[in-house]
Design a protein around this motif. Structure first.
Motif, mmCIF file in Angstrom:
data_model
loop_
_atom_site.group_PDB
_atom_site.id
_atom_site.type_symbol
_atom_site.label_atom_id
_atom_site.label_comp_id
_atom_site.label_asym_id
_atom_site.label_seq_id
_atom_site.Cartn_x
_atom_site.Cartn_y
_atom_site.Cartn_z
ATOM 1 N N SER A 229 0.804 -1.223 0.000
ATOM 2 C CA SER A 229 0.000 0.000 0.000
ATOM 3 C C SER A 229 0.836 1.272 0.000
ATOM 4 O O SER A 229 0.295 2.362 -0.191
ATOM 5 C CB SER A 229 -0.897 0.016 1.245
ATOM 6 O OG SER A 229 -0.105 0.171 2.413
ATOM 7 N N GLY A 230 2.134 1.134 0.250
ATOM 8 C CA GLY A 230 2.963 2.322 0.409
ATOM 9 C C GLY A 230 3.040 2.794 1.842
ATOM 10 O O GLY A 230 3.684 3.810 2.134
ATOM 11 N N THR B 89 -10.396 6.587 -5.697
ATOM 12 C CA THR B 89 -10.177 7.673 -4.739
ATOM 13 C C THR B 89 -8.887 7.512 -3.953
ATOM 14 O O THR B 89 -8.606 8.316 -3.051
ATOM 15 C CB THR B 89 -11.355 7.748 -3.752
ATOM 16 O OG1 THR B 89 -11.458 6.510 -3.042
ATOM 17 C CG2 THR B 89 -12.661 8.035 -4.473
ATOM 18 N N SER B 90 -8.102 6.488 -4.251
ATOM 19 C CA SER B 90 -6.858 6.269 -3.500
ATOM 20 C C SER B 90 -5.902 7.428 -3.691
ATOM 21 O O SER B 90 -5.846 8.048 -4.765
ATOM 22 C CB SER B 90 -6.186 4.972 -3.945
ATOM 23 O OG SER B 90 -6.992 3.853 -3.655
ATOM 24 N N SER B 91 -5.123 7.704 -2.679
ATOM 25 C CA SER B 91 -4.140 8.772 -2.754
ATOM 26 C C SER B 91 -3.045 8.408 -3.762
ATOM 27 O O SER B 91 -2.524 7.284 -3.741
ATOM 28 C CB SER B 91 -3.506 9.002 -1.382
ATOM 29 O OG SER B 91 -2.357 9.813 -1.483
ATOM 30 N N PRO B 92 -2.658 9.336 -4.640
ATOM 31 C CA PRO B 92 -1.549 9.070 -5.561
ATOM 32 C C PRO B 92 -0.260 8.714 -4.822
ATOM 33 O O PRO B 92 0.579 7.971 -5.343
ATOM 34 C CB PRO B 92 -1.405 10.380 -6.337
ATOM 35 C CG PRO B 92 -2.734 11.043 -6.218
ATOM 36 C CD PRO B 92 -3.262 10.666 -4.870
ATOM 37 N N GLU B 93 -0.112 9.245 -3.598
ATOM 38 C CA GLU B 93 1.084 8.944 -2.814
ATOM 39 C C GLU B 93 1.213 7.455 -2.510
ATOM 40 O O GLU B 93 2.318 6.931 -2.396
ATOM 41 C CB GLU B 93 1.077 9.723 -1.494
ATOM 42 C CG GLU B 93 1.522 11.169 -1.607
ATOM 43 C CD GLU B 93 1.737 11.784 -0.238
ATOM 44 O OE1 GLU B 93 1.311 11.174 0.766
ATOM 45 O OE2 GLU B 93 2.330 12.868 -0.166
ATOM 46 N N SER B 94 0.085 6.778 -2.350
ATOM 47 C CA SER B 94 0.146 5.351 -2.045
ATOM 48 C C SER B 94 0.855 4.586 -3.153
ATOM 49 O O SER B 94 1.723 3.738 -2.895
ATOM 50 C CB SER B 94 -1.270 4.794 -1.845
ATOM 51 O OG SER B 94 -1.895 5.388 -0.729
ATOM 52 N N LEU B 95 0.493 4.878 -4.398
ATOM 53 C CA LEU B 95 1.162 4.235 -5.537
ATOM 54 C C LEU B 95 2.631 4.627 -5.603
ATOM 55 O O LEU B 95 3.516 3.790 -5.847
ATOM 56 C CB LEU B 95 0.455 4.612 -6.836
ATOM 57 C CG LEU B 95 -0.908 3.962 -7.111
ATOM 58 C CD1 LEU B 95 -1.559 4.609 -8.329
ATOM 59 C CD2 LEU B 95 -0.760 2.467 -7.326
ATOM 60 N N GLN B 96 2.912 5.914 -5.393
ATOM 61 C CA GLN B 96 4.292 6.408 -5.486
ATOM 62 C C GLN B 96 5.178 5.783 -4.418
ATOM 63 O O GLN B 96 6.304 5.351 -4.693
ATOM 64 C CB GLN B 96 4.296 7.928 -5.374
ATOM 65 C CG GLN B 96 3.586 8.643 -6.514
ATOM 66 C CD GLN B 96 3.276 10.095 -6.179
ATOM 67 O OE1 GLN B 96 3.734 10.626 -5.169
ATOM 68 N NE2 GLN B 96 2.478 10.741 -7.027
ATOM 69 N N VAL C 43 9.404 1.330 -2.680
ATOM 70 C CA VAL C 43 9.776 0.044 -2.071
ATOM 71 C C VAL C 43 10.092 -0.985 -3.153
ATOM 72 O O VAL C 43 11.078 -1.724 -3.061
ATOM 73 C CB VAL C 43 8.647 -0.462 -1.152
ATOM 74 C CG1 VAL C 43 8.964 -1.851 -0.610
ATOM 75 C CG2 VAL C 43 8.410 0.520 -0.010
ATOM 76 N N ILE C 44 9.269 -1.033 -4.190
ATOM 77 C CA ILE C 44 9.488 -1.974 -5.303
ATOM 78 C C ILE C 44 10.856 -1.743 -5.929
ATOM 79 O O ILE C 44 11.621 -2.692 -6.174
ATOM 80 C CB ILE C 44 8.368 -1.821 -6.347
ATOM 81 C CG1 ILE C 44 7.033 -2.308 -5.758
ATOM 82 C CG2 ILE C 44 8.709 -2.587 -7.624
ATOM 83 C CD1 ILE C 44 5.822 -1.866 -6.565
ATOM 84 N N THR D 90 0.031 -4.141 -10.726
ATOM 85 C CA THR D 90 -0.919 -3.114 -10.310
ATOM 86 C C THR D 90 -2.303 -3.505 -10.826
ATOM 87 O O THR D 90 -2.510 -3.635 -12.035
ATOM 88 C CB THR D 90 -0.525 -1.728 -10.852
ATOM 89 O OG1 THR D 90 0.787 -1.387 -10.369
ATOM 90 C CG2 THR D 90 -1.515 -0.665 -10.378
ATOM 91 N N ILE D 91 -3.215 -3.735 -9.897
ATOM 92 C CA ILE D 91 -4.577 -4.157 -10.232
ATOM 93 C C ILE D 91 -5.541 -3.087 -9.726
ATOM 94 O O ILE D 91 -5.696 -2.901 -8.516
ATOM 95 C CB ILE D 91 -4.915 -5.515 -9.584
ATOM 96 C CG1 ILE D 91 -3.844 -6.566 -9.904
ATOM 97 C CG2 ILE D 91 -6.301 -5.971 -10.017
ATOM 98 C CD1 ILE D 91 -3.722 -6.904 -11.354
#
Length: 612
Positions: free
Chosen positions: A375-376, A405-412, A417-418, A427-428
């Motif tokens: 999740s970040g 509605t997820s925060s863009p920061e979560s993906l970033q 970490v990746i 990414t699903i």
């Protein structure tokens, strides 16, 4: 001067045949040593694993059967004649016991006598507290008996037997020169030995007990500890040999299989007992000490006990005729300079949890790969770091599962970490799946945020478990202890994965360990959030910070009264808020409640561990 070997092994849970083969492998390994080993000591329940619960009836064998099978393995190994002490579940005269067999294998005596069983010790003290429920599955032994071997006199104490000081005394009074202690004691807590080495607190206590047995009675002590994890409970290894002077002369590694060898000199008993003749003093005084044992103190009248006089005005305290000094006196004890109760040794914790993942993912469940919902946030990031160390980066798959509605920061932050770990990633987007379902059941507009959040959390578990089947990778949980205690998760969602390395770490401990393993600062510094509703934060939902939540939880589950917790610097409102949430969410930490109607109810009568 016999040469001893301690084999701290990791048994295959419930697999008697595989464990006999492992014992045979140890015998083959020591067959190459020169001078030869004369005694090999294996841990408690080395033939089956310890937490087999209702499976005891399946893995228990007679001492004769075990002896026969050990003889076969010894011959196949081509080993020298050798004595063995092997912990096993025993069936004897229609009862089950937790036992240790001592036997001679091969032609071992000067007159070329053949193999034979010398002794079987049946565990006397059966723990039934904390993680233990031993008395439910096996019977108690009734005696401690020293016995003669070809190189000296020996006694056996199985695990908790050794925690009672009288057992070592009985063994020594019966002439034991060597006390064997097979153990399957799970590691608990974090402590420090006299040299300042960080160890599990239970290991520190074990070493103190073993040193006490050896030092007080002038005997050698050989402690053989199981290795590996069973249902999350980790046996730490750390086997030791203690000299008659109470000195640890050899210590095994933590969380690793190992065979330790040491040449035991029984002449040291003579020196130790001459320098500290405690055993000789006891032998002289014991008849006098036990003469009135259990009778109580008698007065002049026949059969009448004398009682101390009690003055209720002083509450039994001594009243001194001298004035109490008014100068300040330094106070020691509970509540004074306690330090941080949540402090952990991060390097020990890292080794502990990576060993846990290796055992539970690969050895217990047969997977080579793991899948982590990333999740970040700090919890899932730490889980990914631990999984990579345990399994290798090529065997860890990270899955990001954003909603619209997820925060863009979560993906970033997940991508940080990746990239840092170099792991495979998927990414699903779960938006279509969540909205597709809600569009069929919602009324009068959007579903309420709580329902939508729960659907999102459960959809993510659908994704993880489906990808688990596709990639043959076991899902790894990421929920911490704080969330689990407060019920801050979606039932049958966040806490669903079968293996969770963080579930016994409070959030503040997760942060400390994450910092230690190298999780980036940007993740460590950001406010925790489940990211189910825009702008949502975990501490905002709690109405109290994790630094306070974790400490209040710690005190509550240790049994401390709310007033005593308030006295440690928290407001009554804070304590009550945490206590209410803790008390109202017990159901989320249990399996579904089933109406019990038979004598074979699953989880009540039919008891099997999750990994057997």
């Amino acid at each position: 001067m016999p040469r001893l070997a301690i084999a701290q092994i990791r048994p295959s849970k419930g697999d008697y045949v595989a464990n006999l083969q492992k014992i045979g492998g140890v015998l083959a390994q020591i067959a190459t040593l020169d001078p030869p080993v004369e005694l090999v000591i294996f841990p408690e329940t080395g033939t089956s694993g310890y937490f087999v619960e209702g499976g005891v009836r399946d893995v228990a064998v007679t001492a004769g059967t075990l002896f026969r099978d050990l003889t076969v393995e010894h011959e196949a190994a081509g080993a020298h004649p050798v004595d063995v002490a092997v912990g096993f579940y025993e069936v004897f005269q229609n009862h089950f016991y937790n036992s240790c067999l001592y036997a001679s294998l091969g032609n071992v005596s000067p007159d070329n006598a053949s193999s034979r069983i010398l002794h079987v010790h049946r565990k006397v003290f059966l723990p039934t507290y904390g993680v233990f429920d031993e008395e439910r599955f096996v019977e108690r032994g009734r005696e401690i008996q020293a016995f003669d071997t070809r190189f000296g006199r020996v006694a056996i104490l199985i695990c908790e037997d050794a925690w009672h000081s009288i057992t070592g005394t009985i063994a020594a009074l019966q002439g034991a020169q060597l006390v064997i202690v097979p153990s399957a004691s799970p590691a608990r807590g974090t402590g420090m030995d006299e040299e300042g080495t960080r160890l599990p607190a239970s290991v520190v206590r074990w070493e103190r007990i073993l040193k006490g047995i050896a030092d007080e009675h002038g005997v050698w002590v050989a402690f053989a500890s199981l290795v590996g994890f069973e249902g999350g409970k980790g046996f730490p290894g750390g086997s030791v040999i203690v000299s008659p002077g109470g000195e640890i002369v050899l210590r095994g590694p933590l969380f690793e299989e190992a065979v330790l060898t040491y040449d035991v000199d029984f002449e040291e008993l003579t020196r130790a007992r001459a320098e500290a003749p405690l055993l000789a003093d006891l032998e002289v005084n014991l008849p006098h000490l036990i003469k009135n044992l259990g009778k109580g103190e008698r007065g002049k009248g026949k059969g009448k006990a004398r009682a101390a006089q009690f003055d209720p005005a002083t509450n039994g305290s001594h009243v001194s005729p001298f004035p109490i000094p008014v100068s300040p006196i330094h106070v020691f004890g509970k509540g004074v300079e306690e330090g941080d109760p949540l402090a952990i040794d991060p390097d020990l914790a890292r080794r502990w949890l990576t060993s846990f993942l290796k055992d539970e993912v690969v050895r217990r469940r047969g997977f080579t790969k793991a899948i982590v919902g990333l999740s970040g946030g700090v919890d899932s990031s730490l889980t990914a770091f631990l999984a990579v160390e345990a399994l290798g980066k090529e065997n860890v798959i990270a899955v990001r599962m954003p909603y619209k509605t997820s925060s863009p920061e979560s993906l970033q932050h997940a991508q940080l970490v990746i990239d840092q770990l170099g792991i495979a990633a998927l990414t699903i987007d779960i938006t279509a799946a969540v909205d597709g379902y809600l569009s069929q059941v919602q009324e009068n507009g959007d579903a309420d945020p709580t329902r939508r959040g729960n659907v999102m959390a459960r959809e993510r578990m659908i994704v993880l478990f489906d990808l688990s089947a596709k990639h043959k990778a076991l899902p790894i949980g990421t929920s911490n202890k704080s969330e689990r205690l407060l019920g801050y998760f979606t039932w049958h969602a966040d806490d669903t994965p079968p293996v969770n390395p963080l579930g016994d770490l409070f959030k503040t401990q997760v942060r400390a360990l994450a910092r230690h393993v190298g999780v980036t600062d940007v993740i460590l510094r950001k406010p925790p959030t489940p990211d189910l509703v825009p702008g949502q934060t975990t501490e905002g939902d709690y109405g109290i910070s994790y630094d306070k939540v974790d400490r209040i939880l710690y005190y509550l589950i240790r049994g401390m009264k709310p007033d005593d917790i308030v006295a440690r610097g928290f407001t009554r409102e804070e304590v009550e808020k945490v206590a209410r949430r803790l008390d109202s969410t017990h159901w989320k930490r249990r399996l579904p409640t089933v109406a019990v109607m038979s004598q074979t109810a699953i989880g009540e009568f039919y008891l099997r561990p999750v990994d057997y």
